[in-house]
Design a protein around this motif. Structure first.
Motif, mmCIF file in Angstrom:
data_model
loop_
_atom_site.group_PDB
_atom_site.id
_atom_site.type_symbol
_atom_site.label_atom_id
_atom_site.label_comp_id
_atom_site.label_asym_id
_atom_site.label_seq_id
_atom_site.Cartn_x
_atom_site.Cartn_y
_atom_site.Cartn_z
ATOM 1 N N ASN A 102 0.817 -1.215 0.000
ATOM 2 C CA ASN A 102 0.000 0.000 0.000
ATOM 3 C C ASN A 102 0.850 1.265 0.000
ATOM 4 N N THR A 103 1.992 1.218 0.662
ATOM 5 C CA THR A 103 2.864 2.390 0.742
ATOM 6 C C THR A 103 3.766 2.502 -0.478
ATOM 7 N N ASN A 104 4.506 1.437 -0.747
ATOM 8 C CA ASN A 104 5.561 1.489 -1.772
ATOM 9 C C ASN A 104 5.021 1.468 -3.195
ATOM 10 N N ILE A 133 18.136 -0.966 -4.862
ATOM 11 C CA ILE A 133 18.809 -2.090 -5.518
ATOM 12 C C ILE A 133 18.109 -3.402 -5.194
ATOM 13 N N ALA A 134 17.254 -3.393 -4.140
ATOM 14 C CA ALA A 134 16.479 -4.593 -3.811
ATOM 15 C C ALA A 134 15.509 -4.952 -4.927
ATOM 16 N N GLY A 135 15.222 -3.999 -5.817
ATOM 17 C CA GLY A 135 14.363 -4.281 -6.955
ATOM 18 C C GLY A 135 15.087 -5.006 -8.076
ATOM 19 N N THR A 136 16.417 -5.132 -7.937
ATOM 20 C CA THR A 136 17.233 -5.827 -8.937
ATOM 21 C C THR A 136 17.914 -7.056 -8.359
ATOM 22 N N GLY A 146 11.468 -6.227 -1.899
ATOM 23 C CA GLY A 146 12.172 -6.245 -3.182
ATOM 24 C C GLY A 146 11.219 -6.232 -4.352
ATOM 25 N N ALA A 147 10.100 -6.938 -4.210
ATOM 26 C CA ALA A 147 9.115 -6.975 -5.292
ATOM 27 C C ALA A 147 8.476 -5.597 -5.499
ATOM 28 N N THR A 148 8.227 -4.873 -4.409
ATOM 29 C CA THR A 148 7.653 -3.531 -4.568
ATOM 30 C C THR A 148 8.632 -2.606 -5.279
#
Length: 247
Positions: A102-104, A133-136, A146-148
């Motif tokens: 909901n936030t990210n 970088i958690a998105g990669t 990481g998924a957000t």
């Protein structure tokens, strides 16, 4: 410039507001904690307007935008975000992953949609999203967080594609290990000792480094778009792939 910053009361957001006001920009800062916003208002003066807002609540965002002074919106900094817990997905509390989403994601997208009509009408503007970088690079326990951030990365790229033919720009900043914020204290739900261990004996990125990057983007020529800026402290690098070996 007229700049809107979410998550303005501490960490990256606070430093971003301080840096931009010091450079002569007019900044509207959104955050949940009114008392921290008021302290920032006392420090920054007339170039800063605080507005209480919970970015995870669409009604709160609607109310907040009704308080934004009329005029052009030159820059939106979607900075508000958080991580909760470091458990495996099978053990993650439902309330934790819904709050992160909901936030990210939802809050960031809704804030973006609120500014787009003005930016498109004036055919100018810059949207800066705070990714990670958690998105990669995945890590144990990074699951939903990481998924957000992977969503933020792809949303930023797709948004720029939607805006092709306009002069509205979109950038995703993707920081690595950053200290001197409340990020880990929030993630570990007030366990300050556990949070401190994350940064032990490490020269990490500082909030001022993120603010400097935002300042750089704001100062760039309007015909230049930076799609992504990935940044890490020198003490950090992407890890090798993990291999589980049977005994």
């Amino acid at each position: 410039m007229n700049i809107l910053v979410t998550g303005a009361s501490s960490g990256f957001g606070k430093s971003i507001c301080q840096r931009l006001v010091a450079e002569g920009h007019y900044v509207v800062g959104f955050a949940r904690r009114a008392e921290k916003l008021e302290v920032l208002k006392e420090q920054l003066g007339e170039l800063f307007t605080p507005i209480v807002c919970d970015v995870a609540d669409f009604a709160s965002i609607d109310k907040a935008f009704s308080e934004v002074p009329e005029g052009s919106i030159d820059v939106l900094v979607n900075n508000a975000g958080l991580a909760l817990g470091l458990e495996g997905m099978q053990n993650l509390a439902v309330s934790d992953w819904t709050t992160m989403i909901n936030t990210n994601i939802n809050g960031l997208v809704y804030f973006t949609q609120k500014v787009l009509p003005t930016m498109i009408a004036q055919n100018s503007g810059l949207i800066i999203n705070m990714g990670s970088i958690a998105g990669t690079y995945p890590y144990p326990g990074g699951n939903i967080y990481g998924a957000t951030k992977a969503f933020v990365k792809q949303f930023s790229l797709n948004l720029r594609t939607d805006l092709l033919g306009t002069q509205v720009r979109v950038t995703n900043i993707e920081p690595g290990l950053c200290g001197d914020t409340e990020f880990s204290n929030v993630r570990f739900k007030g366990n300050d000792d556990k949070a401190a261990k994350v940064y032990e004996n490490v020269k990490y990125i500082m909030p001022e480094d993120i603010a400097s990057t935002v300042s750089f983007l704001v100062s760039q020529p309007t015909h230049v778009n930076y799609n992504r800026i990935e940044m890490m402290p020198v003490s950090q690098a992407s890890a090798p792939l993990a291999v589980h070996r049977q005994k």
